[in-house]
Scaffold this motif. Structure first.
Motif, PDB file in Angstrom:
ATOM      1  N   PRO A 124      33.476 -20.379 -35.530  1.00  0.00           N
ATOM      2  CA  PRO A 124      33.117 -21.635 -34.860  1.00  0.00           C
ATOM      3  C   PRO A 124      33.007 -21.472 -33.357  1.00  0.00           C
ATOM      4  CG  PRO A 124      35.431 -21.660 -35.479  1.00  0.00           C
ATOM      5  CD  PRO A 124      34.850 -20.387 -36.032  1.00  0.00           C
ATOM      6  N   ASP A 125      32.236 -22.366 -32.745  1.00  0.00           N
ATOM      7  CA  ASP A 125      32.113 -22.358 -31.293  1.00  0.00           C
ATOM      8  C   ASP A 125      33.315 -23.019 -30.634  1.00  0.00           C
ATOM      9  OD1 ASP A 125      29.573 -21.158 -31.439  1.00  0.00           O
ATOM     10  OD2 ASP A 125      28.662 -23.104 -31.844  1.00  0.00           O
ATOM     11  N   GLY A 126      33.987 -23.885 -31.356  1.00  0.00           N
ATOM     12  CA  GLY A 126      35.153 -24.558 -30.794  1.00  0.00           C
ATOM     13  C   GLY A 126      35.757 -25.517 -31.794  1.00  0.00           C
ATOM     14  N   ARG A 171      33.073 -27.409 -33.984  1.00  0.00           N
ATOM     15  CA  ARG A 171      31.760 -27.254 -33.362  1.00  0.00           C
ATOM     16  C   ARG A 171      31.147 -25.948 -33.827  1.00  0.00           C
ATOM     17  NH1 ARG A 171      34.742 -28.342 -28.818  1.00  0.00           N
ATOM     18  NH2 ARG A 171      34.215 -26.314 -27.907  1.00  0.00           N
ATOM     19  N   VAL A 172      29.900 -26.034 -34.298  1.00  0.00           N
ATOM     20  CA  VAL A 172      29.240 -24.845 -34.813  1.00  0.00           C
ATOM     21  C   VAL A 172      27.738 -24.931 -34.534  1.00  0.00           C
ATOM     22  CG1 VAL A 172      29.225 -25.946 -37.094  1.00  0.00           C
ATOM     23  CG2 VAL A 172      28.684 -23.523 -36.902  1.00  0.00           C
ATOM     24  N   GLY A 173      27.211 -23.985 -33.788  1.00  0.00           N
ATOM     25  CA  GLY A 173      25.780 -23.916 -33.543  1.00  0.00           C
ATOM     26  C   GLY A 173      25.196 -25.170 -32.941  1.00  0.00           C
ATOM     27  N   GLY A 174      25.913 -25.825 -32.023  1.00  0.00           N
ATOM     28  CA  GLY A 174      25.426 -27.051 -31.414  1.00  0.00           C
ATOM     29  C   GLY A 174      25.623 -28.280 -32.277  1.00  0.00           C
ATOM     30  N   ASP A 186      42.432 -20.923 -28.446  1.00  0.00           N
ATOM     31  CA  ASP A 186      42.031 -19.814 -27.575  1.00  0.00           C
ATOM     32  C   ASP A 186      40.995 -18.912 -28.243  1.00  0.00           C
ATOM     33  OD1 ASP A 186      43.850 -20.739 -25.705  1.00  0.00           O
ATOM     34  OD2 ASP A 186      45.439 -19.368 -26.339  1.00  0.00           O
ATOM     35  N   ALA A 187      41.105 -18.746 -29.553  1.00  0.00           N
ATOM     36  CA  ALA A 187      40.183 -17.883 -30.314  1.00  0.00           C
ATOM     37  C   ALA A 187      39.796 -18.624 -31.596  1.00  0.00           C
ATOM     38  CB  ALA A 187      40.834 -16.540 -30.635  1.00  0.00           C
ATOM     39  N   PRO A 188      38.823 -19.541 -31.518  1.00  0.00           N
ATOM     40  CA  PRO A 188      38.469 -20.380 -32.669  1.00  0.00           C
ATOM     41  C   PRO A 188      38.119 -19.606 -33.938  1.00  0.00           C
ATOM     42  CG  PRO A 188      37.446 -21.240 -30.694  1.00  0.00           C
ATOM     43  CD  PRO A 188      38.035 -19.910 -30.322  1.00  0.00           C
TER      44      PRO A 188
END
Length: 227
Positions: A91-93, A113-116, A138-140
């Motif tokens: 994931p992005d976050g 959050r993934v790919g916008g 810190d590291a999703p």
């Protein structure tokens, strides 16, 4: 407008829970041994009841693909299941609730959050957040690389955990549900899946990123009770 959304989600959740309660009753009548499969001990292993997705023994699963790990006290651990992890990939976050926030089973609890895009996740238990896993903030990627272990998301103080757990899936019933989930995914039209299946027929890890906007929304509605 947000209240209307949560009211709609609450109705959808009650419908799903009602279906699951009927399924539980049916399975108990058909196979009484299933009743003994619902335990609250710490998980000892990870099983693969479906060809593509795994479950951790001893966990309780929400039909929108989160899990609860009970303990002997009132604090439970919450995270993503393997289906959600494989959909998202790295994931992005993560947007997790802060310590002290209240959670209500069946309502939106956090998001990925993934790919916008944003994947809304439904809270699997009632309670108050008492700890958040800083490592996954810190590291999703930890949340999906090790979803049943180091990738846990939060700990929730849940004084009424037994009541919440009765609405979740565990033991053999969870295995049946995950197999059914894999079958539903495989039955989606090829055009709707996009480039999801690898040559061996298994979903590509992070397959959600390959979906177009309409296909993404279809998957969110079908498997995560989203809008």
């Amino acid at each position: 407008m947000q209240g209307d959304l949560f009211a709609t989600k609450g109705l959808e959740y009650l419908v799903v829970v009602g279906y699951l309660l009927v399924l539980v009753a049916t399975l108990k009548l058909a196979a009484p041994r299933l009743a003994r499969a619902f335990g609250t001990k710490a998980p000892r292993s990870v099983a693969r009841p479906a060809p593509w997705f795994s479950l951790a023994a001893g966990y309780h699963y929400h039909p929108a693909h989160s899990w609860v790990a009970p303990s002997e006290g009132v604090v439970v651990t919450v995270g993503l299941d393997d289906f959600a992890a494989q959909l998202v990939g790295p994931p992005d976050g993560l947007e997790l609730p802060p310590v002290g926030a209240s959670m209500r089973q069946g309502e939106r609890g956090w998001s990925v959050r993934v790919g916008g895009r944003t994947l809304p996740m439904i809270a699997p238990v009632d309670g108050t957040v008492v700890a958040v896993n800083q490592a996954v903030l810190d590291a999703p990627r930890l949340a999906t690389e090790d979803p049943y272990g180091e990738g846990w998301l939060m700990k929730v103080g849940a004084p009424n955990a037994p009541a919440s757990l009765r609405n979740l899936l565990s033991g053999e019933l969870a295995s049946v549900w995950m197999r059914h989930t894999a079958e539903r995914l495989s039955r989606l039209p090829a055009a709707g899946l996009g480039v999801v299946m690898a040559d061996g027929g298994a979903p590509v890890r992070g397959f959600g990123r390959t979906l177009g906007p309409e296909e993404w929304q279809a998957v969110v509605r079908e498997f995560f009770l989203g809008d």
